[in-house]
Design a protein around this motif. Sequence first.
Motif, PDB file in Angstrom:
ATOM      1  N   MET A   1       0.802  -1.188   0.000  1.00  0.00           N
ATOM      2  CA  MET A   1       0.000   0.000   0.000  1.00  0.00           C
ATOM      3  C   MET A   1       0.855   1.267   0.000  1.00  0.00           C
ATOM      4  N   GLN A   2       2.007   1.283   0.683  1.00  0.00           N
ATOM      5  CA  GLN A   2       2.853   2.479   0.629  1.00  0.00           C
ATOM      6  C   GLN A   2       3.887   2.390  -0.479  1.00  0.00           C
ATOM      7  N   TRP A   3       4.002   1.245  -1.109  1.00  0.00           N
ATOM      8  CA  TRP A   3       5.088   1.071  -2.073  1.00  0.00           C
ATOM      9  C   TRP A   3       5.053   2.083  -3.215  1.00  0.00           C
ATOM     10  N   PRO A   4       3.896   2.372  -3.834  1.00  0.00           N
ATOM     11  CA  PRO A   4       3.919   3.383  -4.908  1.00  0.00           C
ATOM     12  C   PRO A   4       4.367   4.761  -4.401  1.00  0.00           C
ATOM     13  N   ALA A   5       3.930   5.113  -3.205  1.00  0.00           N
ATOM     14  CA  ALA A   5       4.342   6.406  -2.634  1.00  0.00           C
ATOM     15  C   ALA A   5       5.851   6.421  -2.391  1.00  0.00           C
ATOM     16  N   PHE A   9       8.583   8.848  -4.166  1.00  0.00           N
ATOM     17  CA  PHE A   9       9.443   9.668  -3.316  1.00  0.00           C
ATOM     18  C   PHE A   9      10.913   9.402  -3.636  1.00  0.00           C
ATOM     19  N   ASP A  10      11.265   8.137  -3.770  1.00  0.00           N
ATOM     20  CA  ASP A  10      12.644   7.779  -4.103  1.00  0.00           C
ATOM     21  C   ASP A  10      13.034   8.247  -5.498  1.00  0.00           C
ATOM     22  N   ARG A  11      12.087   8.176  -6.433  1.00  0.00           N
ATOM     23  CA  ARG A  11      12.354   8.633  -7.790  1.00  0.00           C
ATOM     24  C   ARG A  11      12.643  10.140  -7.794  1.00  0.00           C
ATOM     25  N   TRP A  12      11.852  10.897  -7.027  1.00  0.00           N
ATOM     26  CA  TRP A  12      12.059  12.344  -6.938  1.00  0.00           C
ATOM     27  C   TRP A  12      13.418  12.645  -6.294  1.00  0.00           C
ATOM     28  N   THR A 102      22.769  16.918  -1.781  1.00  0.00           N
ATOM     29  CA  THR A 102      22.594  16.671  -0.348  1.00  0.00           C
ATOM     30  C   THR A 102      21.121  16.490   0.007  1.00  0.00           C
ATOM     31  N   SER A 103      20.255  17.344  -0.529  1.00  0.00           N
ATOM     32  CA  SER A 103      18.837  17.223  -0.192  1.00  0.00           C
ATOM     33  C   SER A 103      18.251  15.926  -0.764  1.00  0.00           C
ATOM     34  N   GLY A 104      18.691  15.517  -1.938  1.00  0.00           N
ATOM     35  CA  GLY A 104      18.235  14.243  -2.489  1.00  0.00           C
ATOM     36  C   GLY A 104      18.686  13.062  -1.643  1.00  0.00           C
ATOM     37  N   SER A 105      19.907  13.115  -1.165  1.00  0.00           N
ATOM     38  CA  SER A 105      20.413  12.038  -0.305  1.00  0.00           C
ATOM     39  C   SER A 105      19.658  11.994   1.016  1.00  0.00           C
ATOM     40  N   VAL A 106      19.407  13.156   1.585  1.00  0.00           N
ATOM     41  CA  VAL A 106      18.668  13.218   2.853  1.00  0.00           C
ATOM     42  C   VAL A 106      17.242  12.719   2.652  1.00  0.00           C
ATOM     43  N   ARG A 107      16.625  13.095   1.529  1.00  0.00           N
ATOM     44  CA  ARG A 107      15.266  12.616   1.240  1.00  0.00           C
ATOM     45  C   ARG A 107      15.224  11.092   1.168  1.00  0.00           C
ATOM     46  N   LYS A 108      16.195  10.507   0.491  1.00  0.00           N
ATOM     47  CA  LYS A 108      16.221   9.047   0.372  1.00  0.00           C
ATOM     48  C   LYS A 108      16.375   8.385   1.731  1.00  0.00           C
ATOM     49  N   ARG A 109      17.276   8.912   2.531  1.00  0.00           N
ATOM     50  CA  ARG A 109      17.500   8.306   3.852  1.00  0.00           C
ATOM     51  C   ARG A 109      16.296   8.489   4.750  1.00  0.00           C
ATOM     52  N   ALA A 110      15.686   9.682   4.712  1.00  0.00           N
ATOM     53  CA  ALA A 110      14.500   9.935   5.544  1.00  0.00           C
ATOM     54  C   ALA A 110      13.342   9.060   5.081  1.00  0.00           C
ATOM     55  N   SER A 111      13.190   8.915   3.769  1.00  0.00           N
ATOM     56  CA  SER A 111      12.134   8.066   3.225  1.00  0.00           C
ATOM     57  C   SER A 111      12.312   6.626   3.689  1.00  0.00           C
ATOM     58  N   ALA A 112      13.522   6.131   3.588  1.00  0.00           N
ATOM     59  CA  ALA A 112      13.786   4.755   4.010  1.00  0.00           C
ATOM     60  C   ALA A 112      13.475   4.589   5.497  1.00  0.00           C
ATOM     61  N   PHE A 115       9.501   4.790   6.058  1.00  0.00           N
ATOM     62  CA  PHE A 115       8.817   3.599   5.583  1.00  0.00           C
ATOM     63  C   PHE A 115       9.205   2.359   6.378  1.00  0.00           C
ATOM     64  N   ARG A 116      10.397   2.341   6.884  1.00  0.00           N
ATOM     65  CA  ARG A 116      10.801   1.221   7.766  1.00  0.00           C
ATOM     66  C   ARG A 116       9.980   1.247   9.051  1.00  0.00           C
ATOM     67  N   ILE A 117       9.763   2.431   9.601  1.00  0.00           N
ATOM     68  CA  ILE A 117       8.931   2.562  10.805  1.00  0.00           C
ATOM     69  C   ILE A 117       7.502   2.129  10.504  1.00  0.00           C
ATOM     70  N   LEU A 118       6.964   2.554   9.355  1.00  0.00           N
ATOM     71  CA  LEU A 118       5.610   2.150   8.985  1.00  0.00           C
ATOM     72  C   LEU A 118       5.498   0.638   8.827  1.00  0.00           C
TER      73      LEU A 118
END
Length: 136
Positions: A1-5, A9-12, A102-112, A115-118
Amino acid sequence: MQWPARQEFDRWAGRQQSWGVGLIAVSAALFLWLGYLLLLPFSVQDHHDEIACEAPVFYSSENTPYSQGAGKLCSTERDWPELLGIGFLAVPPAIAGAALFTSGSVRKRASAHVFRILEMQESEERARQKMARPKP
């Protein structure tokens, strides 16, 4: 269910990183070109002769055997304001590229992380539901 989101997010974030790398490459190319113009000797055509000139960084008017005219030809060929302009043009893409990467790297790490918490919360919820079911 969160995978497309997550994928979007990772693509962006990946696009941000790519733009950052591209801008850093543009900046690096400008700095390399500036280094080439500043550090390597060159030659200038004067009517029928070719005059060898020192690199602008190493040029000193006391040590060079150039005549006044040849020195002027060399200095006008590689003018300092133009060289500084190239250096100033290289700075904004370097800053923007570093910020985007830097912002792209931070976004990827924050996203991971999010989603890991979810995923952990969903797993805990499934475990609670399993424990709450009455046993037959």
